[in-house]
Design a protein around this motif. Structure first.
Motif, short mmCIF file in Angstrom:
data_model
loop_
_atom_site.label_atom_id
_atom_site.label_comp_id
_atom_site.label_asym_id
_atom_site.label_seq_id
_atom_site.Cartn_x
_atom_site.Cartn_y
_atom_site.Cartn_z
N LYS A 95 0.84 -1.20 0.00
CA LYS A 95 0.00 0.00 0.00
C LYS A 95 0.87 1.24 0.00
N LYS A 146 2.38 1.75 -3.46
CA LYS A 146 1.39 2.35 -4.37
C LYS A 146 1.41 3.88 -4.25
N GLN A 147 1.46 4.35 -2.99
CA GLN A 147 1.51 5.81 -2.74
C GLN A 147 2.79 6.40 -3.32
N LYS A 183 2.67 6.70 -7.05
CA LYS A 183 1.78 7.80 -7.42
C LYS A 183 2.48 9.14 -7.23
N GLU A 229 3.40 5.33 -12.11
CA GLU A 229 2.46 4.23 -11.87
C GLU A 229 2.46 3.18 -12.98
N GLY A 287 -2.19 -3.63 -4.42
CA GLY A 287 -1.42 -2.99 -5.49
C GLY A 287 -0.53 -3.89 -6.32
N ASP A 340 0.54 -6.40 -9.37
CA ASP A 340 0.16 -6.66 -10.77
C ASP A 340 0.59 -8.05 -11.23
#
Ligand code: DX5
Ligand code: ZN
Length: 220
Positions: A158, A161-162, A165, A170, A192, A194
């Motif tokens: 998490k 992900k921040q 960004k 991203e 988050g 893939d």
């Protein structure tokens, strides 16, 4: 929107007849083949080198996700790229010259990845985000298949992900390796991820092809 990919780890496959397992994975729609290269120094286990990667490439239509768990990875980048790696990942803990090694990978036209051990902070790769195609977050201590998923990984994902960004990167694919099973794949995805590496989760299933189908279904 990045596509979610299943990457079976051949560490849990049958190496006496690897072509059979690769054909089985092709039929099941596996997106990447995850190959674990271990040197007995960076991790307490030894697997295989470029010779075997090339042999696998010769019998596979699935792109290869090569995970180097070796010291001095820069010395072997050319050999693994020439052997047919589509993604080549090195550990941030294994080289004092990460930026240089990433350039070596990219110069070969191969996707450049960096991996972080469970204790390694995300800040260790902040300065090279612009040079990365993929980030591989270890959810177990590297070296062996069949270990339990370390729960703190969810929080780390998490925060990653921040970070992606914040730096406007991203597009970088996030790969999670270790302890991924049908029971936790959705949670890892929501945090988050893939690319989902799974060794024992797929190969120890009664029906590995059905397991891949169910994992893909869980990610929809
Ligand atoms: C561990 C390897 C993993 C391993 C994962 O060092 O990097 O790729 O094969 O195996 P499972 O999915 O069984 O945890
Ligand atoms: Zn791996």
């Amino acid at each position: 929107m990045k596509t979610k990919k299943i990457a079976p780890s051949l560490l849990s496959a049958n190496f006496s007849n690897i072509e059979k397992d690769i054909k089985m994975l092709e039929e099941a729609g596996a997106d990447l083949l995850h190959l674990d290269v271990m040197d007995g120094h960076f991790v307490p286990n030894i697997t295989f080198g470029p010779f075997i990667v090339k042999a696998i490439k010769n019998v596979s239509t699935i792109p290869l996700d090569v995970h180097l768990m070796i010291e001095n990875p820069g010395d072997y980048v050319a050999a693994f790229c020439d052997a047919g790696a589509d993604y080549l990942t090195v550990h941030v803990e294994a080289t004092p010259h990460l930026h240089r090694v990433l350039q070596q990978i990219k110069a070969k036209g191969v996707k450049a990845g960096v991996s972080l051990n469970p204790h390694t902070p995300l800040s260790s790769i902040e300065e090279v985000l612009g040079d990365l195609d993929m980030i591989l977050i270890m959810a177990v201590n590297p070296g062996f298949g069949g270990q339990s998923f370390i729960e703190n990984t969810i929080d780390k994902l998490k925060r990653l992900k921040q970070m992606l960004k914040k730096h406007n990167v991203e597009h970088i694919e996030v790969n999670v390796d270790g302890g991924i099973k049908l029971a936790n794949i959705k949670k890892v995805s929501d945090a988050g991820c893939d690319i989902f590496v799974s060794g024992s989760g797929i190969f120890k299933a009664t029906n590995p092809q059905e397991m891949i189908r169910q994992m893909k279904e869980a990610l929809k």
